[in-house]
Design an enzyme around this catalytic site. Structure first.
Site, PDB file in Angstrom:
ATOM      1  N   GLY A  42       0.606  -5.071   0.743  1.00 30.89           N
ATOM      2  CA  GLY A  42      -0.562  -5.040  -0.127  1.00 30.89           C
ATOM      3  C   GLY A  42      -0.280  -5.622  -1.494  1.00 30.89           C
ATOM      4  N   ALA A  74       0.865  -1.176   0.000  1.00 33.43           N
ATOM      5  CA  ALA A  74       0.000   0.000   0.000  1.00 33.43           C
ATOM      6  C   ALA A  74       0.902   1.227   0.000  1.00 33.43           C
ATOM      7  CB  ALA A  74      -0.874  -0.028   1.255  1.00 33.43           C
ATOM      8  N   GLU A 125       4.283  -5.684   7.075  1.00 30.87           N
ATOM      9  CA  GLU A 125       3.533  -4.638   7.762  1.00 30.87           C
ATOM     10  C   GLU A 125       3.911  -4.493   9.234  1.00 30.87           C
ATOM     11  OE1 GLU A 125       2.363  -6.788   5.612  1.00 30.87           O
ATOM     12  OE2 GLU A 125       0.784  -5.929   4.370  1.00 30.87           O
ATOM     13  N   GLU A 185      -0.795  -9.200  -1.049  1.00 33.97           N
ATOM     14  CA  GLU A 185      -2.233  -9.400  -0.823  1.00 33.97           C
ATOM     15  C   GLU A 185      -3.019  -9.291  -2.122  1.00 33.97           C
ATOM     16  OE1 GLU A 185      -2.217  -6.462   2.373  1.00 33.97           O
ATOM     17  OE2 GLU A 185      -3.113  -7.981   3.657  1.00 33.97           O
TER      18      GLU A 185
HETATM   19  N1  T1G Z   1       4.662   3.395   0.044  1.00 31.38           N
HETATM   20  C1  T1G Z   1       5.129   4.614  -0.303  1.00 31.38           C
HETATM   21  N2  T1G Z   1       6.429   4.864  -0.650  1.00 31.38           N
HETATM   22  C2  T1G Z   1       7.250   3.816  -0.645  1.00 31.38           C
HETATM   23  C3  T1G Z   1       6.835   2.510  -0.284  1.00 31.38           C
HETATM   24  C4  T1G Z   1       5.469   2.329   0.063  1.00 31.38           C
HETATM   25  N3  T1G Z   1       4.974   1.135   0.377  1.00 31.38           N
HETATM   26  N4  T1G Z   1       7.917   1.691  -0.368  1.00 31.38           N
HETATM   27  C5  T1G Z   1       8.946   2.452  -0.760  1.00 31.38           C
HETATM   28  N5  T1G Z   1       8.559   3.715  -0.929  1.00 31.38           N
HETATM   29  C6  T1G Z   1       9.393   4.822  -1.388  1.00 31.38           C
HETATM   30  C7  T1G Z   1      10.511   5.115  -0.423  1.00 31.38           C
HETATM   31  O1  T1G Z   1      10.085   5.987   0.603  1.00 31.38           O
HETATM   32  C8  T1G Z   1      11.536   5.773  -1.344  1.00 31.38           C
HETATM   33  O2  T1G Z   1      11.077   7.092  -1.573  1.00 31.38           O
HETATM   34  C9  T1G Z   1      11.345   5.008  -2.656  1.00 31.38           C
HETATM   35  O3  T1G Z   1      10.031   4.421  -2.591  1.00 31.38           O
HETATM   36  C10 T1G Z   1      12.362   3.911  -2.857  1.00 31.38           C
HETATM   37  O4  T1G Z   1      12.292   3.098  -1.680  1.00 31.38           O
HETATM   38  C11 T1G Z   1      -2.617  -2.872   3.183  1.00 31.38           C
HETATM   39  C12 T1G Z   1      -1.016  -1.812   5.043  1.00 31.38           C
HETATM   40  C13 T1G Z   1      10.265  -2.028  -1.784  1.00 31.38           C
HETATM   41  C14 T1G Z   1      12.187  -3.167  -0.630  1.00 31.38           C
HETATM   42  O5  T1G Z   1       6.469  -2.077   3.993  1.00 31.38           O
HETATM   43  O6  T1G Z   1      10.620  -2.243   1.850  1.00 31.38           O
HETATM   44  O7  T1G Z   1       0.957  -2.720   2.302  1.00 31.38           O
HETATM   45  O8  T1G Z   1      13.092   8.289  -0.664  1.00 31.38           O
HETATM   46  O9  T1G Z   1      14.623   3.613  -0.929  1.00 31.38           O
HETATM   47  O10 T1G Z   1      15.944   0.276  -1.123  1.00 31.38           O
HETATM   48  O11 T1G Z   1      -1.658  -4.749   4.165  1.00 31.38           O
HETATM   49  O12 T1G Z   1      11.090   0.375  -0.398  1.00 31.38           O
HETATM   50  O13 T1G Z   1      12.895   7.817  -3.119  1.00 31.38           O
HETATM   51  O14 T1G Z   1      11.365   9.483  -2.027  1.00 31.38           O
HETATM   52  O15 T1G Z   1      13.271   1.740   0.126  1.00 31.38           O
HETATM   53  O16 T1G Z   1      15.089  -0.353  -3.447  1.00 31.38           O
HETATM   54  C15 T1G Z   1       3.940  -2.665   3.129  1.00 31.38           C
HETATM   55  C16 T1G Z   1       8.207  -0.878   2.062  1.00 31.38           C
HETATM   56  C17 T1G Z   1       3.258  -1.339   3.147  1.00 31.38           C
HETATM   57  C18 T1G Z   1       7.473  -2.196   1.837  1.00 31.38           C
HETATM   58  C19 T1G Z   1      12.557  -1.194  -2.107  1.00 31.38           C
HETATM   59  N6  T1G Z   1       5.116  -2.628   2.290  1.00 31.38           N
HETATM   60  N7  T1G Z   1       9.219  -0.640   1.074  1.00 31.38           N
HETATM   61  O17 T1G Z   1      13.746  -0.855  -1.399  1.00 31.38           O
HETATM   62  O18 T1G Z   1      14.096   1.525  -2.244  1.00 31.38           O
HETATM   63  S1  T1G Z   1       1.863  -1.319   4.226  1.00 31.38           S
HETATM   64  C20 T1G Z   1       6.310  -2.285   2.809  1.00 31.38           C
HETATM   65  C21 T1G Z   1      10.401  -1.332   1.096  1.00 31.38           C
HETATM   66  C22 T1G Z   1       0.779  -2.358   3.432  1.00 31.38           C
HETATM   67  C23 T1G Z   1      -1.342  -3.603   3.412  1.00 31.38           C
HETATM   68  C24 T1G Z   1      -0.358  -2.852   4.225  1.00 31.38           C
HETATM   69  C25 T1G Z   1      11.432  -0.901   0.083  1.00 31.38           C
HETATM   70  C26 T1G Z   1      11.588  -1.851  -1.105  1.00 31.38           C
HETATM   71  P1  T1G Z   1      12.185   8.254  -1.872  1.00 31.38           P
HETATM   72  P2  T1G Z   1      13.635   2.506  -1.075  1.00 31.38           P
HETATM   73  P3  T1G Z   1      14.829   0.127  -2.085  1.00 31.38           P
END
Ligand code: T1G
Length: 688
Positions: free
Chosen positions: A102, A63, A125, A105
């Site tokens: 998400g 998400a 999450e 999911e």
């Molecule tokens: N939402 C918004 N921005 C995100 C994002 C996300 N989920 N993931 C990464 N970014 C942005 C990050 O801030 C950065 O921005 C850029 O993308 C590159 O990220 C409903 C509630 C995928 C392994 O927790 O683990 O789904 O600094 O530097 O090192 O059940 O990003 O460039 O402006 O980390 O290559 C669950 C979180 C969400 C995954 C890539 N998902 N992301 O790593 O790049 S909650 C996560 C990561 C959810 C549902 C629930 C990593 C990555 P900027 P990065 P990277």
């Protein structure tokens, strides 16, 4: 269509491509056209199967975390997944890169999931103080079993394609062009004919559940939660998948998610997610980062060896320099032993160990550093020694090579000024053990060139470190604040708190351990040596060291440690020593409560952070939070000292600091002007 989603056709197979850089997060501007496309394709008789894939470097990474805390915009992910499960024709998620949160999911809403060999899948999450809120807690167990789902969801860890395939989460792993394979897979599936069972109606993973074993595992995981709510909620939601009907379990998941997403703990952990990424950004114009292909490390002792391993583990060839062949041999033997321990523990394969060891070149000749792009010195913490090393370095290192010092306290501007190339000099403050600890304080000296700084910040991420750029001062950010946090330690003991009571106050707050136990772990002799070097005294700690009580390594420090054990046992001798010293100083012992302990340790910690911000040693308050969470174990559920100050209330902190300042007169309690401004504005950012 939309800029963020395209639908194409390959014969009777429809291909939905999400294109929302950088990680294809399921932002509203993706969800809306996605829902529309799925309904249209479902009702289009010319479509026999639907493939959902992503453009760019990864499948959906979750998400959109930036949307949390804002009004929800329909359709939510849950509605999209529910719509997917109304589609009778086969739906296939084609996963490359990562399918996280998400994103997984969404894929679980499809009948099938196919990946390329490098794909990783997970529900992280919990690391954001949440639980999977799009049905992951009730669908994942149906495919991989409740116990594996429990471990995945509570840890937030991803699994690779092969493991996912073996576990039943993925139906096929392809080499080569994934979309082509996915379309062929879809067409073949459609040709064979249905019915195609949505994951919600599959229960092969649930049938094998041993609820007793599940509850035992869940109880063990709960012990490690250290006050965090999300891991407990995750376990409950997965258990619901086993014991409740699907819709009931789904509703229960929703209720738990709604509670968590509004919690301070989740706000704190989401703050840290973005804070870590902000910390790695260097303000200012874009410049061409210097290229780093080969690294030199001077000193093969504990720190130098760990630093060398950190780079080798990240894939970099390392030239390790020592003053003698014997010192070099000892250093390399320690590195080999460390890798051997990892192999024994199963966290490293023999092959990986060989690959990493092959990256080391040992030498006792500075000339062998001539091809290094970055050279890090980790020699004795003495300015004269450091200057001598840099003197030799500036002659041996090629033009443009970055010259880094690992000093914890010394003035890097002074070191840089002793060379003819100060623009190449900066600090890389690793935390011991350097091959394990995530935090890396990158110290920008006055004359450090931006392209050199940018190169090491980029390198830090490549070797898996959490980088924070800090300025030059005594102890930079972390250790300077650590001194403030510990300034009252002796006073608390002399006034009546036992080491156990202080440490208990910290662990009740959520720290992994308290300051006295940490001192015993690190070795009390380190602080003793630093105090003597600076002409300082600490009557209790000095006395312990004079008695050879250095902590765990001598079996006794503030606590007793049974032969070789690490369990800290309160020591009556130490408590008697404290009473005697208090009596000598005419201090009447009294009961010291946990609240006072926190006020006299963590409020000065926040206050010193405010001073560091005022001085520009840290660029952002969130950088300070990143330092403390990744380098010192500050509880993630509280977001770091500066975020926590907002939860605690800056006005309350000021009021208590002023009380203790008035009562003791000690500077550590004098409220920083920026802390007062934070109390007025609610923000640490200057001028806000
Ligand atoms: N939402 C918004 N921005 C995100 C994002 C996300 N989920 N993931 C990464 N970014 C942005 C990050 O801030 C950065 O921005 C850029 O993308 C590159 O990220 C409903 C509630 C995928 C392994 O927790 O683990 O789904 O600094 O530097 O090192 O059940 O990003 O460039 O402006 O980390 O290559 C669950 C979180 C969400 C995954 C890539 N998902 N992301 O790593 O790049 S909650 C996560 C990561 C959810 C549902 C629930 C990593 C990555 P900027 P990065 P990277």
């Amino acid at each position: 269509m939309s800029d963020f989603l395209k639908v194409s056709r390959d014969g009777d197979v429809a291909i939905v491509i999400i294109d929302n850089p950088p990680v294809n997060a399921l932002s509203f501007h993706v969800r809306e056209p996605l829902m529309q496309a799925l309904v249209e394709l479902r009702d289009d008789p010319s479509v026999a199967a639907i493939v959902i894939a992503c453009a760019g470097r990864t499948f959906v990474a979750g998400a959109d975390i930036t949307e949390f805390g804002k009004p929800v915009q329909q359709p939510e992910l849950r509605a999209i997944v529910a719509t997917l499960e109304t589609i009778a024709k086969p739906t296939i998620a084609a996963i490359h890169g990562t399918a996280l949160g998400g994103g997984l999911e969404l894929a679980l809403g499809c009948h099938f999931r196919v990946t390329d060999a490098g794909a990783k899948l997970g529900l992280p999450e919990v690391k954001l103080g949440l639980l999977p809120g799009g049905g992951g807690t009730v669908r994942l167990p149906r495919l991989v079993g409740a116990l594996k789902a429990l471990k995945m969801i509570v840890s937030g860890a991803s699994i690779g394609a092969e493991e996912a395939h073996a576990a039943g989460l993925v139906d096929a792993v392809f080499e080569g062009d994934l979309t082509t394979h996915a379309v062929n897979f879809a067409r073949e599936i459609a040709r064979k004919g249905g019915p195609f069972t949505p994951v919600r109606d599959r229960d092969e993973g649930l049938k094998t559940t041993d609820l007793a074993a599940f509850d035992t595992e869940a109880a063990d995981l709960a012990k490690k939660a250290r006050g965090l709510e999300a891991p407990i909620a995750c376990a409950q939601a997965v258990r619901n998948a086993v014991t409740l009907h699907f819709d009931e379990a789904l509703a229960a998941e929703r209720a738990l998610f709604v509670k968590l997403v509004a919690s301070d703990q989740s706000r704190a952990q989401r703050h840290l997610f973005f804070a870590e990424r902000e910390a790695a950004k260097i303000p200012g114009k874009d410049f061409i980062k210097r290229r780093i292909a080969r690294v030199g490390v001077i000193g093969a002792g504990t720190m130098g060896g760990g630093i060398a391993m950190a780079f080798a583990n990240g894939g970099y060839p390392v030239t390790l320099l020592e003053t003698s062949q014997e010192a070099l041999r000892r250093g390399l033997a320690t590195i080999d032993k460390n890798y051997a321990v990892s192999v024994t523990r199963g966290s490293l394969t023999e092959d990986a160990k060989r690959q990493r060891l092959a990256r080391f070149t040992g030498s006792t000749d500075y000339a062998d550093l001539a091809d290094c792009d970055l050279i890090v010195e980790a020699v004795f913490e003495d300015m004269t020694v450091k200057k001598e090393v840099f003197g030799r370095l500036e002659a041996a290192a090629k033009p443009g090579a970055i010259l880094a010092t690992n000093t914890s306290y010394l003035d890097i501007n002074e070191i840089a000024a002793s060379t003819s190339r100060p623009q190449d000099v900066l600090g890389l403050h690793f935390f011991s053990p350097a091959n394990v600890m995530k935090l890396l304080e990158i110290v920008r000296a006055e004359k450090t060139a931006p392209d050199a700084l940018a190169a090491v910040v980029d390198l830090a991420r490549r070797i898996g470190k959490v980088a924070v750029v800090v300025g030059v001062c005594h102890g930079f950010v972390g250790n300077r604040m650590l001194a403030a946090r510990g300034a009252e330690s002796e006073a608390l003991l002399l006034e009546g708190a036992t080491p156990r009571q202080v440490d208990q106050a910290f662990t009740d707050f959520g720290w992994p351990m308290g300051p006295f136990q940490m001192g015993d772990l690190a070795g009390l002799d380190i602080g003793w040596r630093n105090r003597k070097a600076r002409g300082q005294t600490a009557v209790i700690a000095d006395t312990l060291c004079e008695q050879g009580r250095f902590g765990q390594k001598t079996g006794r420090g503030y606590y007793l440690y049974e032969a070789g054990a690490r369990t800290a046992v309160p020591d009556p001798e130490v408590e008697a020593l404290i009473r005697d010293k208090a009596a000598e100083k005419g201090i009447a012992l009294r009961a010291v409560g946990a609240e006072e302990i926190i006020e006299r340790t963590l409020y000065p910690l926040v206050n010193e952070g405010a001073r560091i911000l005022e001085e520009g040693i840290a660029a952002r308050a969130s950088d300070i939070d990143v330092v403390w969470v990744n380098g010192y174990g500050f509880p993630v559920g509280k977001g770091g000292p500066m975020f926590w100050a907002g939860l605690e209330g800056a006005a309350k902190i000021i009021e208590r600091l002023e009380y203790w300042h008035q009562r003791t007169g000690r500077q550590v309690f004098k409220p920083a002007p920026l802390l007062k401004r934070m109390a007025e504005t609610g923000s640490w950012e200057a001028g806000e």
